[in-house]
Enzyme design. Sequence first.
Site, mmCIF file in Angstrom:
data_model
loop_
_atom_site.group_PDB
_atom_site.id
_atom_site.type_symbol
_atom_site.label_atom_id
_atom_site.label_comp_id
_atom_site.label_asym_id
_atom_site.label_seq_id
_atom_site.Cartn_x
_atom_site.Cartn_y
_atom_site.Cartn_z
ATOM 1 N N HIS B 87 -4.218 6.076 -0.955
ATOM 2 C CA HIS B 87 -4.284 5.304 -2.231
ATOM 3 C C HIS B 87 -5.313 4.338 -2.131
ATOM 4 C CE1 HIS B 87 -2.364 2.958 -5.212
ATOM 5 N NE2 HIS B 87 -2.932 1.762 -4.398
ATOM 6 N N ASP B 166 9.846 -1.281 -9.037
ATOM 7 C CA ASP B 166 8.633 -1.614 -8.970
ATOM 8 C C ASP B 166 7.921 -1.590 -10.168
ATOM 9 O OD1 ASP B 166 5.979 -1.908 -7.597
ATOM 10 O OD2 ASP B 166 5.766 -0.060 -8.811
ATOM 11 N N ARG B 173 4.380 -8.608 -13.782
ATOM 12 C CA ARG B 173 3.566 -9.274 -12.877
ATOM 13 C C ARG B 173 2.156 -9.449 -13.826
ATOM 14 N NH1 ARG B 173 3.098 -6.104 -7.820
ATOM 15 N NH2 ARG B 173 1.275 -7.246 -7.513
ATOM 16 N N SER B 188 4.547 -3.321 -3.852
ATOM 17 C CA SER B 188 4.495 -2.429 -4.955
ATOM 18 C C SER B 188 3.684 -0.970 -4.579
ATOM 19 C CB SER B 188 3.767 -2.976 -5.979
ATOM 20 O OG SER B 188 3.536 -2.211 -7.049
ATOM 21 N N LYS B 192 6.158 2.637 -3.815
ATOM 22 C CA LYS B 192 5.794 3.762 -4.556
ATOM 23 C C LYS B 192 5.410 5.288 -3.543
ATOM 24 C CE LYS B 192 3.354 1.781 -7.412
ATOM 25 N NZ LYS B 192 2.454 1.245 -8.498
#
Lengths: 430, 430
Positions: B87, B166, B173, B188, B192
């Site tokens: 990620h 989320d 947000r 967050s 995931k």
Amino acid sequence: MAVEPFDAVDIIRTKRDAGVLSTEQIDWLIDAYTRGYVADSQMSAFTMAVYLNGMERREIRDLTLAMIASGERLNFDTLSKRTTDKHSTGGVGDKITLPLAPLVASFGVAVPQLSGRGLGHTGGTLDKLESIPGWRADLTNDEFFAQLEDVGAVVCAAGTGLAPADKKLYALRDVTATVECIPLIASSIMSKKIAEGTASLVLDVKFGGGAFLKDLGYARELARTMTELGDDAGVKTTAFLTNMNVPLGLAIGNANEVRESVEVLAGGGPADVVELTLVLAREMLDQAGVIDADVEGALKNGKAMDTWRRMISAQGGDPDAALPTAKETHVVTAPRSGVLTRQDALPFGVAAWRLGAGRARPQDPVQHAAGIDLHAKPGDEVTEGQPLFTLSADEPERFERALEALEGSWAVGPRDELVDYGPLIATRID
Amino acid sequence: MAVEPFDAVDIIRTKRDAGVLSTEQIDWLIDAYTRGYVADSQMSAFTMAVYLNGMERREIRDLTLAMIASGERLNFDTLSKRTTDKHSTGGVGDKITLPLAPLVASFGVAVPQLSGRGLGHTGGTLDKLESIPGWRADLTNDEFFAQLEDVGAVVCAAGTGLAPADKKLYALRDVTATVECIPLIASSIMSKKIAEGTASLVLDVKFGGGAFLKDLGYARELARTMTELGDDAGVKTTAFLTNMNVPLGLAIGNANEVRESVEVLAGGGPADVVELTLVLAREMLDQAGVIDADVEGALKNGKAMDTWRRMISAQGGDPDAALPTAKETHVVTAPRSGVLTRQDALPFGVAAWRLGAGRARPQDPVQHAAGIDLHAKPGDEVTEGQPLFTLSADEPERFERALEALEGSWAVGPRDELVDYGPLIATRID
């Protein structure tokens, strides 16, 4: 695509980072929130950022003016009388508006008191008056002006046209833990009072256990902020910091507070309620140019009572009607002989609320006969078995939770254990 | 009346006052928010309080686990391959996933990359891949598992079933200026990734001008928080802190980033994109138990390219199709001879976004051919009149605002004015 001059996210970010907002940004934010362009979720992030990072004096003034500009602003220039008003930040047993408005009006001054309903442990003036059979809180603008001219005193519901931004924002703050915040409290109160059009204003800012602001220093800062906002807007404003550690008077509820107010208007009533009523009345009359008024006399000689009766009748109420009484009562007696050494305002407020005198949600009704009558005040000598206070409710199952709230909130003991709650009036700020 | 064990206002107040929430409170808050009992306005006040007052490590873990528990959690136990994923926190020109996923998969490891679309100045992997004719981001769970088993690499849209709390919270947000906050970013991303079911994870945490987190220290704290969250949840997690002061590679956009990725898979491409791809690939393979893999060889000998072609084809894309080109281009040339001394990531990201490569609102489309191609990198010698970069857009009126964004973001001058942007990879954290 509509062209918006600012972006809500930028404004929230600025306050999040403890920055200062421009007048134009605040004007736009409140306008855009009022018309629904800025979402509740954005406004609540903004209010939390204000809660934690504060606002400068200029920003608070801009916020107040923007909320006034979100709706109509009343104007009493055509009235033959001078106007003055009073606002209390709310307390336990605070029924002062009820004797005060007719007392001041009895001297030829107009008191345009736009009031609210209660939420939480502090009661609402309209809830109290609605325990009088027939009395109605909603007046048209024409009725409001006519009654001001004729009777002088009006206590009624604020129309939806005054500071609508504040109404939206207040409902939001209530569910997002952003109520107890000076910039937001000050702008909320003063936007309504300035939009209401009064020429002068006396603020009763409560501090102590039963008040929204426990701390005297914090209450003083709020009082200063509000008097400056008033003066900036051309409304002569004075504030008193008054003690809310002990319930005010002997009645906490709705119908019983009306009863106590009528006692004051009849020349009697508890000493603390009379004292605060007289101090605030003198200040309001002074601001309206009525100097050295004999306010004590007006309570003794029926002059204030007469205005009260006309004020209630003008709004459909019967001043002679019997007030509602509760179906059930529960008396708490002294467990021993001695002195009542403790009587904390907040638990008594919460207990009255749990008995049905207040509401948990804005849409809930109140039970007008529910509440607490005190039979002794701190420092009073009591004998074993003597009633200390009486709980009233329409449903007996409410007593248990009310009594839970009261645990540890009162005590009978030797005089040297008497709690020092301090004087009723701490200071005057103008 | 439903009996709720907690009150949202109490929880907001606790965090507002910098208190610590219990596991039960956090579990309830996220569950109640997912089912709509807690309102967006309450959650946004809460997130602002978290932004300003922080969360303890334990609270962040509880928040992450509560968001995972709000939806389904994938399980790859039946797969014949080991899983690993990567990620990136997002940057300008960051197309690393495109060459990386097939490169790693070409060694028999499964890369279940559930990805997102871009918002703001950092692009989204799905947006880039959607510039390939026929390619589709949405797969059923069965298609996803089958492709993982067969091809090994899958880049597709996350289903709505993973961490729905989320998804709600992230959208909130985004409009309430509470994005750049370590507890909220970490929970967050990790909710995931953990729900996605990967056995191991490599994080590319960007810092510098073009990253969400400009500051290296702050990026390091985020990386540490996330690696601990991963390890706590049984997902072996490593992080690299990488430099986002300069655009990554020479292409910023969508179709042009695919083109550059294919160059890397063909054994060419810009040195920085190749370096980062190799470092992340080695780490992912190491975590999956493939030691000393010849990742450079796999780029040179067509092994990774073969997996890329199968990955694109499996999702309906034609790896041989021509990528879209823009209707209009605008070339910026060197005003003098010298060295390219400056090339700041953020303005180039914003400019590409303004050209149409990114979106301002989640519902907007992107223009796949829009973007910027760089013809020189900082330190390169350039001669007067030589093209420095080319802007591409479908509408020529977009050039002006893109060029505005680029003002002062690049310069040609003597070598001693070359900005020191620091090394590509700052550190590795595990």
